[in-house]
Design a protein around this motif. Structure first.
Motif, PDB file in Angstrom:
ATOM      1  N   LYS A 133      72.719 -40.146  61.991  1.00  0.00           N
ATOM      2  CA  LYS A 133      72.160 -40.926  60.894  1.00  0.00           C
ATOM      3  C   LYS A 133      73.026 -40.845  59.643  1.00  0.00           C
ATOM      4  CE  LYS A 133      67.959 -41.462  58.070  1.00  0.00           C
ATOM      5  NZ  LYS A 133      68.611 -41.234  56.775  1.00  0.00           N
ATOM      6  N   ASP A 134      73.593 -39.690  59.394  1.00  0.00           N
ATOM      7  CA  ASP A 134      74.316 -39.487  58.132  1.00  0.00           C
ATOM      8  C   ASP A 134      75.804 -39.239  58.284  1.00  0.00           C
ATOM      9  OD1 ASP A 134      71.933 -39.597  56.512  1.00  0.00           O
ATOM     10  OD2 ASP A 134      71.423 -37.596  57.296  1.00  0.00           O
ATOM     11  N   ASN A 135      76.272 -38.905  59.480  1.00  0.00           N
ATOM     12  CA  ASN A 135      77.651 -38.451  59.633  1.00  0.00           C
ATOM     13  C   ASN A 135      78.322 -39.020  60.879  1.00  0.00           C
ATOM     14  OD1 ASN A 135      77.796 -36.302  57.413  1.00  0.00           O
ATOM     15  ND2 ASN A 135      76.015 -35.586  58.593  1.00  0.00           N
ATOM     16  N   LEU A 136      79.645 -38.881  60.902  1.00  0.00           N
ATOM     17  CA  LEU A 136      80.447 -39.174  62.089  1.00  0.00           C
ATOM     18  C   LEU A 136      81.203 -37.911  62.456  1.00  0.00           C
ATOM     19  CD1 LEU A 136      81.344 -41.538  64.003  1.00  0.00           C
ATOM     20  CD2 LEU A 136      83.341 -41.793  62.497  1.00  0.00           C
ATOM     21  N   TYR A 137      81.117 -37.517  63.736  1.00  0.00           N
ATOM     22  CA  TYR A 137      81.720 -36.276  64.221  1.00  0.00           C
ATOM     23  C   TYR A 137      82.818 -36.573  65.248  1.00  0.00           C
ATOM     24  CZ  TYR A 137      77.659 -33.498  62.561  1.00  0.00           C
ATOM     25  OH  TYR A 137      76.687 -32.894  61.814  1.00  0.00           O
ATOM     26  N   LEU A 138      83.878 -35.767  65.216  1.00  0.00           N
ATOM     27  CA  LEU A 138      84.802 -35.678  66.336  1.00  0.00           C
ATOM     28  C   LEU A 138      84.628 -34.302  66.944  1.00  0.00           C
ATOM     29  CD1 LEU A 138      87.097 -37.006  67.982  1.00  0.00           C
ATOM     30  CD2 LEU A 138      88.712 -35.789  66.493  1.00  0.00           C
ATOM     31  N   ILE A 139      84.235 -34.280  68.228  1.00  0.00           N
ATOM     32  CA  ILE A 139      83.896 -33.025  68.909  1.00  0.00           C
ATOM     33  C   ILE A 139      84.855 -32.832  70.081  1.00  0.00           C
ATOM     34  CG2 ILE A 139      82.108 -31.881  70.278  1.00  0.00           C
ATOM     35  CD1 ILE A 139      80.063 -33.487  68.566  1.00  0.00           C
ATOM     36  N   LYS A 140      85.291 -31.598  70.247  1.00  0.00           N
ATOM     37  CA  LYS A 140      86.247 -31.295  71.318  1.00  0.00           C
ATOM     38  C   LYS A 140      85.782 -30.098  72.143  1.00  0.00           C
ATOM     39  CE  LYS A 140      91.169 -30.785  72.265  1.00  0.00           C
ATOM     40  NZ  LYS A 140      92.534 -30.859  71.703  1.00  0.00           N
TER      41      LYS A 140
END
Length: 423
Positions: A416-423
């Protein structure tokens, strides 16, 4: 010449590897580059939280349930003000999360109301080399140059009374950008010239069928697919009340399949010669009763309702999430969390398992596993097969309605509030 001939196999191998590498770095449409819920990756994250295995996290202005799309080193996203007065695009650097471009593309002084669970930026963009296409339903459609971030064209003259807000995502096919604007009056699908934005063809749903329906039963929020069947290129569009197969090049309706009534959201699927379509809510005595999943042989003409149905399932069929098919099995998660595994050719159930929470995001198959993310941000990862096999559970601790994108060995997740790059 001998050295040249020896070098040819190495060049071919390099081109193949480059092509595969490039493919894993792009996520071009709603539910992936092939729009089938499959990520073309060999590795994918299995463990994360809002702090663990996070490469970067960036805030996203406004509210939007659209999913990210990726091409090369760019991640594109749409959003809007909660009140629908401003409509945004964002471009982020894939490696660093740096904001590369932000635009207000459209504004609205008195926007239509939307459903409380929807947003004004729910349609997912689509992207190709040099161009990204964004769509906000009746509020506007546009094309942006991804090299210099300049606006190439935009349309604000495609009317639709969505009633509950926009949700259908655009798709790219050949020289066309295809968008659905199916509201409570004169629902239609239109193919635009992707280079100029000009209309190539427009198909309005038949008045003799749709006008007698209550306006609330005419609306649809699905995203179409294009298939090849019986020597034709068909646009499969599971609209409210009935599914249409158009000649994608002309808009001509080739066949229809009737199921009845309201609010289709789940995207069609195509596998092993069959089309799988979701009916949306079916009403009995003005009461929402169930949603059905149909398997259809797409080689017919005219009304194929009685002649081309292969199977039908109405037990725990989702309204919003789109199923995914892996190795001949269909995996669908009901909006309230029941996962059902079906044999895709027969519709017969293989197993069922209840997951916690409610679901809007569609499951994605990546690196040998299927990812189910509920609205609270809890993700259950399973191994596809004859039985329910849980691999891992994770939570991002934020609201999630968007579908994650998988590129390389990483996952891009919009909350809703953020964009993540997850590895």
């Amino acid at each position: 010449m001998k050295r040249f001939l020896i070098a040819i196999p190495f060049v071919i191998v390099f081109l193949i590897l480059f092509s595969c590498s490039s493919n894993t770095q792009n996520w071009t449409h709603f539910r992936g580059s092939d729009m089938n819920g499959h990520a073309n990756v060999e590795k994918a994250p299995l463990h994360w939280s809002d702090t663990e295995n996070v490469v970067w996290k960036v805030p996203v202005k406004g509210v939007g349930w659209s999913s990210p799309v990726v091409f090369g080193n760019q991640v594109w996203l749409t959003s809007a003000e909660e009140d629908g007065t401003k409509f945004y695009t964002f471009c982020f650097d894939l490696k660093t999360g740096k904001l590369l471009d932000e635009k207000i593309l459209f504004t609205a002084e008195d926007p239509q109301r939307i459903h409380s669970t929807n947003s004004y930026a729910t349609p997912t963009p689509c992207i190709e080399k040099g161009r990204v296409y964004v769509h906000y339903g009746t509020f506007g459609t546009a094309c942006i140059d991804t090299k210099n971030f300049e606006l190439i064209w935009k349309r604000e003259d495609l009317p639709c009374d969505h009633m509950q807000g926009p949700a259908s995502s655009p798709i790219i096919y050949k020289n066309m950008l295809i968008v659905h604007l199916e509201g409570t009056k004169d629902p239609y699908v239109v193919a635009l010239d992707k280079a100029t934005g000009e209309t190539i063809w427009k198909s309005v749903r038949p008045k003799e069928i749709y006008d007698p329906l209550e306006p609330v039963y005419r609306k649809s929020y699905q995203t179409p697919i294009v298939i090849s069947a019986d020597g034709k290129e068909l646009l499969i569009s599971n609209s409210a009340y009935m599914c249409f197969a158009h000649d994608v090049n002309t808009g001509e309706v080739i066949w229809t399949f009737t199921y009845g009534y309201d609010s289709t959201v789940s995207q069609p699927l195509y596998w092993n010669g069959l089309v799988f379509v979701n009916s949306g809510w079916i009403f009995l005595d003005n009461t929402p009763f169930f949603t059905r999943q149909y398997a259809i042989n797409p080689t017919g003409k005219g009304d194929v309702t009685n002649s081309k149905m292969v199977w039908m399932c109405e037990d725990e069929v989702p309204q919003i999430p789109t199923p995914v098919i892996v190795d001949g099995k269909m995996y669908m998660v009901h909006d309230r969390g029941m996962v059902t595994c079906l044999d895709a050719m027969t519709g017969k159930p293989v197993w069922k398992e209840k997951l916690k929470g409610n679901f809007n995001a569609s499951p994605i198959y990546a690196a040998g596993n299927i990812y189910f993310i509920n609205v609270k941000g809890d993700c259950t990862i399973i191994k596809p097969g004859e039985t329910f096999q849980k691999v891992a559970e994770n939570s991002i601790n934020e609201t999630v309605k968007a579908i994650p994108a998988f590129v390389g060995d990483q996952m891009i997740l919009r909350t809703k509030d953020n964009l993540y790059l997850i590895k």
